[in-house]
Design a protein around this motif. Sequence first.
Motif, PDB file in Angstrom:
ATOM      1  N   UNK A  12       0.930  -1.130   0.108  1.00 41.48           N
ATOM      2  CA  UNK A  12      -0.059  -0.047   0.106  1.00 41.48           C
ATOM      3  C   UNK A  12       0.970   1.119   0.034  1.00 41.48           C
ATOM      4  N   UNK A  13      -0.126   2.175  -0.136  1.00 47.05           N
ATOM      5  CA  UNK A  13       0.598   3.384  -0.389  1.00 47.05           C
ATOM      6  C   UNK A  13       1.533   3.866   1.094  1.00 47.05           C
ATOM      7  N   UNK A  14       0.717   3.720   2.172  1.00 46.26           N
ATOM      8  CA  UNK A  14       1.497   4.118   3.453  1.00 46.26           C
ATOM      9  C   UNK A  14       2.874   3.373   3.794  1.00 46.26           C
ATOM     10  N   UNK A  15       2.848   1.973   3.182  1.00 42.80           N
ATOM     11  CA  UNK A  15       3.975   1.326   3.519  1.00 42.80           C
ATOM     12  C   UNK A  15       5.085   1.704   2.600  1.00 42.80           C
ATOM     13  N   UNK A  18       6.667   4.986   3.897  1.00 41.90           N
ATOM     14  CA  UNK A  18       7.672   4.634   4.981  1.00 41.90           C
ATOM     15  C   UNK A  18       8.917   4.210   4.426  1.00 41.90           C
ATOM     16  N   UNK A  19       8.629   3.287   3.560  1.00 38.09           N
ATOM     17  CA  UNK A  19      10.060   2.857   3.080  1.00 38.09           C
ATOM     18  C   UNK A  19      10.901   3.694   2.336  1.00 38.09           C
ATOM     19  N   UNK A  20      10.219   4.584   1.687  1.00 39.30           N
ATOM     20  CA  UNK A  20      10.744   5.657   0.573  1.00 39.30           C
ATOM     21  C   UNK A  20      11.468   6.561   1.478  1.00 39.30           C
ATOM     22  N   UNK A  21      10.638   7.224   2.617  1.00 37.13           N
ATOM     23  CA  UNK A  21      11.216   7.834   3.668  1.00 37.13           C
ATOM     24  C   UNK A  21      12.383   7.801   4.296  1.00 37.13           C
ATOM     25  N   UNK A  22      12.570   6.386   4.421  1.00 38.03           N
ATOM     26  CA  UNK A  22      13.753   5.924   5.370  1.00 38.03           C
ATOM     27  C   UNK A  22      14.991   5.865   4.060  1.00 38.03           C
ATOM     28  N   UNK A  23      14.416   5.546   2.863  1.00 36.48           N
ATOM     29  CA  UNK A  23      15.530   5.468   1.942  1.00 36.48           C
ATOM     30  C   UNK A  23      16.151   7.010   1.482  1.00 36.48           C
ATOM     31  N   UNK A  24      15.200   7.907   1.535  1.00 34.74           N
ATOM     32  CA  UNK A  24      15.422   9.084   1.020  1.00 34.74           C
ATOM     33  C   UNK A  24      16.261  10.050   2.089  1.00 34.74           C
ATOM     34  N   UNK A  25      15.949   9.592   3.528  1.00 37.47           N
ATOM     35  CA  UNK A  25      16.698  10.134   4.596  1.00 37.47           C
ATOM     36  C   UNK A  25      18.145   9.506   4.328  1.00 37.47           C
ATOM     37  N   UNK A  26      18.494   8.465   4.070  1.00 32.65           N
ATOM     38  CA  UNK A  26      19.662   7.597   3.898  1.00 32.65           C
ATOM     39  C   UNK A  26      20.397   8.321   2.742  1.00 32.65           C
ATOM     40  N   UNK A  27      19.768   8.957   1.591  1.00 33.19           N
ATOM     41  CA  UNK A  27      20.378   9.414   0.856  1.00 33.19           C
ATOM     42  C   UNK A  27      20.714  10.751   0.967  1.00 33.19           C
ATOM     43  N   UNK A  28      19.892  11.591   1.928  1.00 33.37           N
ATOM     44  CA  UNK A  28      20.285  12.968   2.150  1.00 33.37           C
ATOM     45  C   UNK A  28      21.507  12.919   2.940  1.00 33.37           C
ATOM     46  N   UNK A 150      23.462   6.885  -3.736  1.00 33.07           N
ATOM     47  CA  UNK A 150      22.756   6.097  -4.527  1.00 33.07           C
ATOM     48  C   UNK A 150      22.025   4.874  -4.275  1.00 33.07           C
ATOM     49  N   UNK A 151      22.429   4.327  -3.324  1.00 30.67           N
ATOM     50  CA  UNK A 151      21.410   3.168  -2.640  1.00 30.67           C
ATOM     51  C   UNK A 151      20.147   3.656  -2.120  1.00 30.67           C
ATOM     52  N   UNK A 152      20.432   4.839  -1.454  1.00 27.85           N
ATOM     53  CA  UNK A 152      19.233   5.426  -0.984  1.00 27.85           C
ATOM     54  C   UNK A 152      18.170   5.777  -2.108  1.00 27.85           C
ATOM     55  N   UNK A 153      18.788   6.300  -3.011  1.00 28.84           N
ATOM     56  CA  UNK A 153      17.766   6.759  -4.234  1.00 28.84           C
ATOM     57  C   UNK A 153      17.128   5.368  -4.862  1.00 28.84           C
ATOM     58  N   UNK A 154      17.912   4.475  -5.028  1.00 28.06           N
ATOM     59  CA  UNK A 154      17.528   3.138  -5.698  1.00 28.06           C
ATOM     60  C   UNK A 154      16.271   2.600  -4.812  1.00 28.06           C
ATOM     61  N   UNK A 155      16.423   2.610  -3.390  1.00 31.97           N
ATOM     62  CA  UNK A 155      15.701   1.962  -2.659  1.00 31.97           C
ATOM     63  C   UNK A 155      14.393   2.879  -2.541  1.00 31.97           C
ATOM     64  N   UNK A 156      14.285   4.205  -2.669  1.00 34.20           N
ATOM     65  CA  UNK A 156      13.320   4.961  -2.590  1.00 34.20           C
ATOM     66  C   UNK A 156      12.505   5.179  -3.726  1.00 34.20           C
ATOM     67  N   UNK A 157      13.025   4.532  -4.903  1.00 33.48           N
ATOM     68  CA  UNK A 157      12.211   4.521  -6.212  1.00 33.48           C
ATOM     69  C   UNK A 157      11.632   2.971  -6.388  1.00 33.48           C
ATOM     70  N   UNK A 158      12.130   2.132  -5.750  1.00 30.17           N
ATOM     71  CA  UNK A 158      11.716   0.775  -6.054  1.00 30.17           C
ATOM     72  C   UNK A 158      10.071   0.431  -5.705  1.00 30.17           C
ATOM     73  N   UNK A 159       9.561   0.911  -4.587  1.00 28.60           N
ATOM     74  CA  UNK A 159       8.288   0.751  -4.254  1.00 28.60           C
ATOM     75  C   UNK A 159       7.198   1.373  -5.291  1.00 28.60           C
TER      76      UNK A 159
END
Length: 538
Positions: A12-15, A18-28, A150-159
């Motif tokens: 779902x969108x919420x999941x 959350x997943x992308x939020x963590x990934x974007x913070x990691x990228x930041x 790079x890892x953060x952005x990849x995981x942020x776009x996967x969902x």
Amino acid sequence: MRTGVSIGVAGGVVGNLIFSGFALFFAFMGSMFVKQEWNNLQETKAMQAWVQTDCTIETCKTEDAGEDFRLVVTYRYEVDGRTFTNDQYGKRRYLKAETITEIKRAEQRFPPGKTVAGHYNPANPAEAVLDLPTVAGAKKGLGFALIFPAVGLVFATIPWLRGRKKRDGEPAKAKKERSPKLFLVPFGSIFFLIGVLMLKPFLFEPLQKTRDAQTWNEVQATVVSSKVKSHNSDDGTTYSPYIAYRYTVDGQEYFGDQYTFSGGSSSGYSGKAAIVRKYPKRKKFTVYVNPADPTESVINREPSLGLLFGLFPLVFALVGAAIMVAGFRAKGGNAKLDERQANAYEVTLKGKSPAAKAIALTLFASAWGGIVYLIFKSDAPMAFLIIFGLFGVAIAAGAVHAILATFNPRPTVEIVPGNIRPGTSVAMRWRTNGRIDRISALKITLKCLQVTTETRRSGGKTQSSVVRTPIHEQELLVTQKQHEIAHGTLGFQVPKDQPASRLGNHDGIEWQIVFHGDIARWPDMKAQLPFIVYPTGA
């Protein structure tokens, strides 16, 4: 024979958020690291134009700098007939190390009177270094730093890549559902591998050293420095005793600082200070030296409770193993219905444990709190902090709600027969365990849900989410009588015109018996107990 059945789908969108939020913070955070390494690379490139010259060492000594040791080297050199004196070692003024053994090893390279190569800045000859940084080293640092964003952005776009259309305006085609194994198993294996690899330096090597040291030679040593080291982190300050000493083997002087092989630091200053007080500067005492390698020594060779800290990597390994198990157990679009229920006469229905949700939300809230703290300590905009902070408050509230729900009564349900098909008459009995007096009303419902994947296009992107839509709902019991809330029996028939169970996120069918108990000023009792309705004639 009794069989427990549990069917669930996460998504779902919420999941995704959350997943992308963590990934974007990691990228930041990674981008901050990249910026630092990029500036370092530019400075290093500029220093490659510096001119090499001969430098004569005047003094070289080791200084205790509190939390670490530093090597102070002064040297002189000539440029166009002018003599300059400097003490700049490299990009940093001094060479620093946490242990005296590292500094003493470097000190041997710069005895007074020795001539070594250095470099000076032609634009300002008073500026010089003994150790010129290399561009290759700076590039390696930048390359390593780039991995994180790079890892953060990849995981942020996967969902958000799931369910995309091939071209604008073209209807989305139904596609084969991918098994969660494709993500969970590799992701879990990374955690598992990290945990296993960390066991060697954290647990196995200290245990081996402790055992080997029982046969090492006793040698007289002299304390050259003793202090309590502090280690600051987001979780607070921890401390460790540090005793540096020198000793002689076969006429050769050595330095050491190994107190015990367990290593690590912990809270509690007084205990470490008591150890340090036993080893004042210039005190003579006995250390244990490895006869095969005199550079290796230790003060306390006895096993200690500190060795238990070596078990910490097991947390990573266990988390990784749990994720891998969840991945292997996850069912994809081609999964078949579990036949064990059909072969059982009586089946015990089991729902998801509320404790698992409470633990997951609590861990997530704690991790998110750490992220908010890091943002607060950084130079991030206040709006960024407010958004993350409010989201953290919502997560914490959800965690508290889930924790309270774990103390609710829970129903145990048994149905007969196990081989249920459309039109089958089912006998059911239940027993509610726990403080049933807190439940003012109980509602038992039979539900049939259609599981589909909704695809929406927004802002040029296609988003997919799993949706469960009730296609049949039947009240089996509504009561406020305490004896019926506590236990009871009833019968119902699965409608002939309703579909059988079908696994999958794109065209799935789920059957469940839902218990809902009203509890005043407390989270309601909610239990969804799935079971399987097999196709007719199968």
